[in-house]
Write an enzyme that holds these catalytic residues in place. Structure first.
Site, short mmCIF file in Angstrom:
data_model
loop_
_atom_site.label_atom_id
_atom_site.label_comp_id
_atom_site.label_asym_id
_atom_site.label_seq_id
_atom_site.Cartn_x
_atom_site.Cartn_y
_atom_site.Cartn_z
N HIS A 283 6.10 2.15 8.94
CA HIS A 283 5.44 0.92 9.35
C HIS A 283 4.09 0.80 8.67
CE1 HIS A 283 2.35 2.16 12.43
NE2 HIS A 283 3.18 3.15 12.69
N ASP A 295 -2.03 6.60 11.04
CA ASP A 295 -0.96 5.86 11.73
C ASP A 295 -1.02 4.38 11.34
OD1 ASP A 295 1.00 5.00 13.47
OD2 ASP A 295 -0.28 5.09 15.24
N GLU A 327 5.16 -2.98 14.09
CA GLU A 327 5.66 -1.79 14.80
C GLU A 327 4.84 -1.53 16.05
OE1 GLU A 327 5.78 2.67 15.64
OE2 GLU A 327 4.11 1.30 15.26
N GLU A 328 3.54 -1.72 15.94
CA GLU A 328 2.66 -1.40 17.06
C GLU A 328 2.83 -2.36 18.23
OE1 GLU A 328 1.26 1.28 17.26
OE2 GLU A 328 0.60 2.01 15.31
N ASP A 357 6.43 8.29 10.01
CA ASP A 357 5.39 7.67 10.83
C ASP A 357 4.39 8.74 11.23
OD1 ASP A 357 3.87 6.19 12.54
OD2 ASP A 357 5.51 5.52 13.81
N HIS A 460 -4.74 5.84 17.40
CA HIS A 460 -4.92 4.48 17.91
C HIS A 460 -6.39 4.18 18.22
CE1 HIS A 460 -0.58 3.22 19.14
NE2 HIS A 460 -0.68 3.60 17.86
#
Length: 540
Positions: A283, A295, A327-328, A357, A460
């Site tokens: 992603h 990420d 994707e998130e 990922d 994140h």
């Protein structure tokens, strides 16, 4: 312009063939696509040659570019933002420079962003500003400031779920312009909020049930954009404190909730069996909070370097590289693509799917997806690996063993883009170096790093930038990706029984006795656990 006239035989999916926006649409976020070759592109038709071409310097160069795109676009590359559009433009440009004819597949998705902290206060009969920890903004909440009476809607104020706000008749006598106070239970948060909005509520506060394990603030979602008034999820204690005569207060929410366009990028080799496609995906989007360089800039950069370096390889099977959007937000790009292929009858041409990922975690583990469910049996935290997935797992372990490297396992947890593929029975596998999980003592001995600390402390978060990447991990994982991509480009017989053995041996020999080692991690990468929060049913 991005090509939009590939023949149907290319099997990219219908929506991708109709894209007419071109790079003029997606280049606004940063680096524009370039047309000329910028690197050596030889026939890297052995594992050794390909791994040498996929140097860690090349991969880091792509990461540096993605980091710069984020820096130029408010520190984010989230789908639906200029930073993501810039990332798409960069990948497309590099693919074109390498000789591919990439296709951009556009799709719509629900975008949500909280721009500033929400506020909940009681102004009478007592004055109280509620602590931020006692309530949360519902995902896809509308924005605005509501001031006025706080009116309970069929609430009891006692522990236990009920039907508060589930029926339009619950709002009989409700004064338009009031803030609706509703208790969790029996129907979706969206249904409760929609009924309140239809009754003229200016905001909604949905509080928890007070039952065991259900007393804290509700971290909920309305499922999709559409509710235009502010909606908060509060703790049981906050809700009870707002029940009474002549209670007034304020609710302030600052969000963006709307449907936006975003994109997948796809490119495939010119050669190979189009009825046995080897898909390699990562992603491309980040979360809104940061640049997403681990990420998942790392996976995106690695497969881009592999694609560049093997464009001239005469493959036995067609290899299709994919950079997924949204994707998130819940694997939306991969889900859109798989659904499109299923609808057009082309999904059965996909022989296997490899997913990458997060492959550069600063406190990394060397994890392989547990395709045979030997480490993580099928259950709530682990999906069943389709037939052939165990072979992919073993091939990765064998590669690491030959390199003298220990490897562990990670569950098919459903948290990354392999999910839609394994749901359709497509063999899958891949690599992951850890997210918010904690490294064990055993793993620290085998992989290095710090026991008792997260694999990625910036997962994140705003600090997931170029400084948040282990070059050692990135180097090892990129080599493994190159090796297995080329292996399956030439022969997938052991995985899915399709094709003939080709001349040449792509297996590694010798190495680390006893792989797999190192235990494992349950998380499986990708989505934050927040994506498991309460969504459809308020009483789940």
């Amino acid at each position: 312009m991005i090509p939009n006239a590939l023949p149907k035989r290319a099997h990219f999916g219908r929506a991708s063939l109709a894209f007419a926006g071109g790079l003029a649409l997606v280049a606004s976020g940063g680096l524009a696509a370039t047309a000329g070759p910028t690197h050596e592109n030889s026939n890297n038709n052995t594992s050794e040659k390909l791994r040498a071409a996929v140097s860690v310097d090349r991969v880091v160069g792509h990461l540096d570019a993605l980091d710069a795109i984020a820096d130029a676009n408010d520190g984010t590359r989230a789908s639906g933002t200029p930073g993501y559009d810039g990332s798409v433009a960069y990948v497309v440009g590099k693919l074109q420079a390498a000789g591919y004819s990439p296709v951009v597949q556009e799709f719509m998705f629900p975008y949500f962003q909280q721009l500033s902290p929400s506020v909940l206060t009681q102004t009478s009969p007592e004055s109280q500003v509620y602590a931020a920890e006692s309530f949360a903004t519902m995902t896809y909440s509308g924005a605005g400031e509501a001031v006025g009476a706080i009116t309970p809607v069929d609430t009891t104020g006692t522990a236990g779920a009920n039907t508060s706000g589930c029926e339009a008749t619950d709002f009989d006598g409700f004064a338009a312009g009031s803030i609706a106070l509703i208790q969790r239970g029996s129907c979706s948060f969206a249904q409760k909020a929609s009924n309140a909005e239809a009754a003229g509520a200016t905001a909604v506060v949905i509080f928890n049930t007070g039952s065991e394990g259900s007393t804290g603030p509700i971290n909920g979602t309305l499922g999709a954009p559409g509710i235009e008034i502010p909606v908060l999820g509060a703790s049981f204690d906050v809700g009870v404190s707002l029940i009474g005569e002549n209670v007034t207060g304020t609710v302030t929410v600052d969000t963006v909730s709307e449907n936006r366009a975003t994109y997948n990028v796809l490119a495939e080799t010119a050669t190979g069996d189009a009825d046995n496609v080897v898909m390699v995906g990562a992603h491309l989007d980040s979360v809104v909070a940061g640049a997403g360089i681990n990420d998942n800039g790392t996976g995106s950069a690695a497969i881009l370097a592999v694609a560049e370096s093997m464009q001239k390889v005469k493959t036995a099977n067609k290899v299709r590289f994919a950079w997924w959007g949204a994707e998130e937000q819940g694997l939306l790009g991969a889900e859109h693509y798989v659904a499109d292929l299923a609808e057009t009858g082309e999904l059965d041409r996909v022989g296997l799917y490899l997913n990458f990922d997060m492959i550069g975690s600063a406190n990394f583990g060397r994890f392989v997806y547990d395709g045979d469910n030997s480490a993580f049996p099928v259950g709530p935290g682990a999906a069943e690996g389709p037939a052939g997935s165990g072979q992919i797992e073993q091939d990765f372990h064998d590669y690491f063993a030959a390199e003298g490297l220990a490897s562990g396992e990670t569950a098919f947890s459903g948290r990354s883009d392999y999910g839609p593929f394994i749901a359709e029975g497509i063999p899958a596998g891949g690599l992951f170096t850890g997210a918010e999980g904690i490294k064990t003592e055993e793993q620290a001995v085998l992989f290095g790093g710090v026991a008792g600390a997260p694999y990625d402390a910036c997962y994140h978060a705003e600090c997931d930038d170029l400084s948040n990447v282990s070059v050692e991990s990135l180097d090892q994982m990129s080599d493994a990706i190159a090796h297995l991509t080329l292996t399956y480009a030439m022969n997938t017989t052991a995985v899915n029984g399709v094709g003939d053995n080709v001349k040449g041996n792509f297996k590694q020999k010798g190495g680390f006795e006893g792989n797999p080692l190192g235990g494992g991690t349950e998380s499986g990468g990708g989505l934050h656990p927040e994506h498991d929060h309460d969504s459809e049913l308020a009483d789940r």
